[in-house]
Design a protein around this motif. Sequence first.
Motif, PDB file in Angstrom:
ATOM      1  N   LEU A 171       0.827  -1.199   0.000  1.00 21.24           N
ATOM      2  CA  LEU A 171       0.000   0.000   0.000  1.00 21.24           C
ATOM      3  C   LEU A 171       0.863   1.251   0.000  1.00 21.24           C
ATOM      4  O   LEU A 171       1.837   1.344   0.742  1.00 21.24           O
ATOM      5  CB  LEU A 171      -0.891   0.001   1.240  1.00 21.24           C
ATOM      6  CG  LEU A 171      -1.814   1.205   1.402  1.00 21.24           C
ATOM      7  CD1 LEU A 171      -2.972   1.120   0.428  1.00 21.24           C
ATOM      8  CD2 LEU A 171      -2.325   1.283   2.840  1.00 21.24           C
ATOM      9  N   THR A 222     -11.885  -3.139   1.127  1.00 19.52           N
ATOM     10  CA  THR A 222     -10.616  -2.917   1.828  1.00 19.52           C
ATOM     11  C   THR A 222     -10.818  -2.411   3.253  1.00 19.52           C
ATOM     12  O   THR A 222      -9.846  -2.064   3.923  1.00 19.52           O
ATOM     13  CB  THR A 222      -9.745  -1.899   1.064  1.00 19.52           C
ATOM     14  OG1 THR A 222     -10.422  -0.631   1.014  1.00 19.52           O
ATOM     15  CG2 THR A 222      -9.462  -2.375  -0.346  1.00 19.52           C
ATOM     16  N   SER A 261      -7.653   2.693  -3.306  1.00 19.63           N
ATOM     17  CA  SER A 261      -8.429   1.966  -2.298  1.00 19.63           C
ATOM     18  C   SER A 261      -8.997   2.883  -1.228  1.00 19.63           C
ATOM     19  O   SER A 261      -9.842   2.458  -0.437  1.00 19.63           O
ATOM     20  CB  SER A 261      -7.557   0.894  -1.636  1.00 19.63           C
ATOM     21  OG  SER A 261      -6.344   1.452  -1.165  1.00 19.63           O
ATOM     22  N   ASP A 297      -3.263   0.325  -4.127  1.00 22.70           N
ATOM     23  CA  ASP A 297      -2.844  -1.039  -3.843  1.00 22.70           C
ATOM     24  C   ASP A 297      -1.793  -1.477  -4.856  1.00 22.70           C
ATOM     25  O   ASP A 297      -1.345  -0.687  -5.701  1.00 22.70           O
ATOM     26  CB  ASP A 297      -4.043  -1.992  -3.826  1.00 22.70           C
ATOM     27  CG  ASP A 297      -4.810  -2.016  -5.147  1.00 22.70           C
ATOM     28  OD1 ASP A 297      -4.221  -1.660  -6.199  1.00 22.70           O
ATOM     29  OD2 ASP A 297      -5.992  -2.395  -5.138  1.00 22.70           O
ATOM     30  N   GLU A 298      -1.385  -2.734  -4.785  1.00 21.95           N
ATOM     31  CA  GLU A 298      -0.317  -3.215  -5.662  1.00 21.95           C
ATOM     32  C   GLU A 298      -0.720  -3.228  -7.131  1.00 21.95           C
ATOM     33  O   GLU A 298       0.136  -3.275  -8.017  1.00 21.95           O
ATOM     34  CB  GLU A 298       0.124  -4.622  -5.235  1.00 21.95           C
ATOM     35  CG  GLU A 298      -0.978  -5.657  -5.222  1.00 21.95           C
ATOM     36  CD  GLU A 298      -1.709  -5.708  -3.891  1.00 21.95           C
ATOM     37  OE1 GLU A 298      -2.452  -6.679  -3.665  1.00 21.95           O
ATOM     38  OE2 GLU A 298      -1.523  -4.781  -3.081  1.00 21.95           O
ATOM     39  N   THR A 328      -4.798   6.342  -1.364  1.00 23.65           N
ATOM     40  CA  THR A 328      -4.015   5.124  -1.168  1.00 23.65           C
ATOM     41  C   THR A 328      -4.166   4.258  -2.409  1.00 23.65           C
ATOM     42  O   THR A 328      -5.243   4.188  -3.011  1.00 23.65           O
ATOM     43  CB  THR A 328      -4.492   4.337   0.068  1.00 23.65           C
ATOM     44  OG1 THR A 328      -5.881   4.002  -0.090  1.00 23.65           O
ATOM     45  CG2 THR A 328      -4.322   5.156   1.328  1.00 23.65           C
TER      46      THR A 328
END
Length: 251
Positions: A2, A148, A62, A56-57, A54
């Motif tokens: 993250l 999430t 998210s 994510d990969e 934020t």
Amino acid sequence: MLSIETANEDDLVQTADLHKRNLRLGLFPRLGRHFLRHYQESFLRSPYGIALVTRDEDDRISGALFGTTANAEHYRWVVRNCGWELAMAGGAALVTRPAVAIDFAGSRAGRYLRGIGRRLIPRSAVRGPQASSAPLPVLSHIVTRQDTRRSGIGRRLVERFRRLAGAEGADRAVLVTEAGGLGAPFFERIGCICEAERRDEDGHVLRQYRLTLDPIETHAPYDPSPRTHAGLLVDHDAARQRAGLVGAHPG
């Protein structure tokens, strides 16, 4: 892993959709995603705004947070620099939503016009307690994707907000959320203190919370004079570097 980053204009399609889907309290979500993009963009553009996301990969957003380092100055700047854009976007939304337009005219139009009028007055002409008041940061909106939640994203966004707002010299921020919604238990878990309750124009019970900030260093007395957007971005970057926040990834 993250990452928490400053939002950019390309993020606003996703953040407006998150806002529309998950934060339904108040007028703005009812005005639709187009208006929300303009509204959120004002936090990106304002020298007093904070806009965080934020990722994510998979590089999907998210979560998002929007707030201010000095709320009165932020909205004074927005009225003067983004006012027409927001008015046009809001007006276009109301034209296609007659029920919302009727509700707006009866419950909010007068208050909005008075607020705009106050913020068009030069700060040098303001008298009374507001003329010398310290900056008051506000955490305006925080939202995460439903899949999430309870993964620590909201807490990490709030911690980043605390550092950025604290770097501007304030020792507390305020936020408002619905008493019976998901926000109130979350804010209480992370240590926010409920200061007051009230009802909004739609009859919802709202709670106002106090959030203690993280001062990073000793600051000069608050100077409310407008700074250039680029100049404040430099100040924010320096504050992030001193706090070890540039390029940081929470563990």
